[in-house]
Design a protein around this motif. Structure first.
Motif, PDB file in Angstrom:
ATOM      1  N   HIS A 190      11.447  -1.056  -1.996  1.00 14.24           N
ATOM      2  CA  HIS A 190      10.619  -1.118  -0.788  1.00 14.24           C
ATOM      3  C   HIS A 190      10.939  -2.337   0.015  1.00 14.24           C
ATOM      4  N   SER A 210       1.174   3.962  -3.001  1.00 10.15           N
ATOM      5  CA  SER A 210       0.518   5.504  -2.907  1.00 10.15           C
ATOM      6  C   SER A 210       2.064   6.260  -3.045  1.00 10.15           C
ATOM      7  N   ARG A 211       3.237   5.748  -2.673  1.00  5.11           N
ATOM      8  CA  ARG A 211       4.607   6.505  -2.778  1.00  5.11           C
ATOM      9  C   ARG A 211       4.820   6.753  -4.467  1.00  5.11           C
ATOM     10  N   ARG A 265       0.732  -1.126  -0.099  1.00  6.67           N
ATOM     11  CA  ARG A 265       0.064  -0.004  -0.052  1.00  6.67           C
ATOM     12  C   ARG A 265       0.756   1.302  -0.028  1.00  6.67           C
ATOM     13  N   SER A 266       1.919   1.059   0.911  1.00  2.00           N
ATOM     14  CA  SER A 266       2.759   2.372   0.782  1.00  2.00           C
ATOM     15  C   SER A 266       3.396   2.705  -0.218  1.00  2.00           C
TER      16      SER A 266
END
Ligand code: COI
Length: 439
Positions: A390, A353-354, A349-350
């Motif tokens: 990530h 959106s990042r 998710r991060s």
């Protein structure tokens, strides 16, 4: 899926998105959706014009204005065909899947890119090519979050799709995305080299994005150095500080002078991910020992291909949650239980959106920085391959597998449970294989 159903399916996804964007406007008419889907059908009926590495090099050698304009129009007309195939694939998913967070976002992005390419006028001059290159760059940026978004959406949909359908769909989406980015980046790099009259350096020759004397040992050494700089990812995983206990040494042996033609960012992404796994597993497996055994990378130059074996003593791959090493490539929770882990979904998710919010400067775009690329040795292979780095998103192995097989190579994992893992990568070195068929 029938015409009528596909049309109403598309209309409902678009209407949902439209109402999200502007609550006061009227919904698009059914006639418009019918027209749009008719256009999609026309493009989807065409076959992708697949290329080999060698064709990309031959065409890109001795570039001139006429060839560059031809290249621009090839990209302009080929990309909407490849995107149309994937839009059709997305439309064939069950409704419950396409409405998942992430999948709907990718559908919208692809639909918008398809419309923009389809309507883009023919490129006839160098000035028009400059504008086309800016357009390509903006689309490449816009599509930065595609991989984490899709991966998130498909993980959440895993209970609704049989593993073979889910993995087949993901594979087609990812191979096709690589192919589109290769065509776009190659054209940008060719345009840049003609525009600046810059010749590739004799010590690192390249044509567009293809390096024609890529030194495998140099790439391995570069990845080891970068991984040392990114130790925090692995320490996070291991739960303690690696440098205090010493890093596993990476010994490179075999045919260490091997050079071949390949896309450097693909090769280095694969090597970087495999070494990252090997170092992390070795650190974990030897967390209470006083010394850490080395990792060995052995290079072999065959007649038709180049091979690398990476051997570690990280304890092997099989566990109660992964039955067979090849399940590590799977996106289905049935084959790979880690796909539904909360920490992974949160990280996806991060990353997703990042990717959307990332500034242009944050997104290091491969080969748009071509000259500095040649001179610098510290670019991050994950960013260079168009994938925001990530930790814990679990995409390194499946993506390495897809990069390896894109031009017909193979990636095999052999686990000696309780001892370690050998990974075998084989990449064709003649450049005659066409891109994967799933375009
Ligand atoms: C992607 O990155 O997903 C793309 O499709 C990019 C391409 C349209 C240039």
């Amino acid at each position: 899926m029938s015409w009528r159903f596909r049309n109403s399916w598309h209309a409902s996804v678009c209407a949902r998105n439209l109402s999200r964007h502007s609550s006061s406007q009227a919904q698009p008419s059914a006639a418009l959706h019918f027209y749009q889907n008719r256009q999609l059908e026309l493009y989807a009926a065409k076959e992708a014009n697949r290329l080999s590495l060698r064709q990309l090099v031959f065409f890109g050698r001795s570039m001139d204005e006429e060839k560059l304009i031809k290249s621009a129009n090839y990209v302009r007309t080929e990309l909407p065909v490849r995107i149309a195939h994937r839009l059709r694939d997305l439309q064939a998913l069950p409704y419950v899947v396409v409405t998942q967070e992430g999948v709907a976002q990718v559908y919208e992005l692809y639909w918008s890119a398809f419309e923009k390419f389809r309507r883009y006028p023919q490129v006839t001059t160098l000035e028009e090519n400059e504008a086309f290159c800016e357009f390509l760059e903006s689309i490449l940026d816009e599509h930065a979050p595609v991989i984490p978004s899709l991966s998130l959406g498909l993980s959440l949909s895993s209970p609704h799709l049989p593993p073979d359908s889910l993995d087949g769909f993901m594979r087609r989406m990812l191979v096709s995305r690589i192919s589109r980015r290769v065509l776009a980046e190659h054209h940008l790099a060719l345009s840049k080299s003609l525009g600046t009259n810059s010749l590739s350096l004799p010590e690192d020759p390249h044509v567009g994005i293809i390096y024609t004397a890529l030194n495998l040992k140099h790439s391995i050494d570069k990845c080891v150095a970068l991984l040392h700089g990114r130790s925090y990812d692995m320490e996070d995983e291991i739960g303690e500080s690696m440098p205090n206990r010493g890093w596993p040494e990476v010994i490179v042996d075999g045919h260490i002078d091997t050079k071949f033609s390949y896309i450097r960012e693909h090769l280095e992404y694969i090597i970087f991910e495999l070494l990252k796994n090997a170092i992390t597993a070795t650190g974990l497996n030897h967390r209470s020992s006083s010394s850490i055994p080395p990792i060995r990378a052995t290079i072999v130059a065959g007649e038709n291909d180049v091979g690398v074996r990476i051997s570690d003593q990280g304890g092997g791959l099989s566990s109660a949650r992964i039955k067979s090493p090849s399940d590590l490539f799977s996106f289905s929770h049935i084959r790979n239980a880690t796909r539904m882990d909360d920490t992974r979904l949160g990280a996806l998710r991060s990353a997703s959106s990042r990717g959307v919010k990332a500034t242009v400067a944050e997104q290091i775009r491969p080969l748009r920085t071509e000259q500095s690329n040649v001179n610098s040795n510290n670019k991050d292979p994950e960013r260079e391959a168009g994938i925001a780095p990530h930790p814990r998103i679990g995409l390194g192995l499946p993506m390495s597998n897809i990069f390896t097989t894109y031009f017909g190579g193979t990636l095999e994992l052999v686990s000696l449970d309780g001892w370690g893992t050998d990974v075998y990568v084989r990449l064709p070195k003649l450049g005659t294989n066409l891109e994967g068929i799933e375009l």
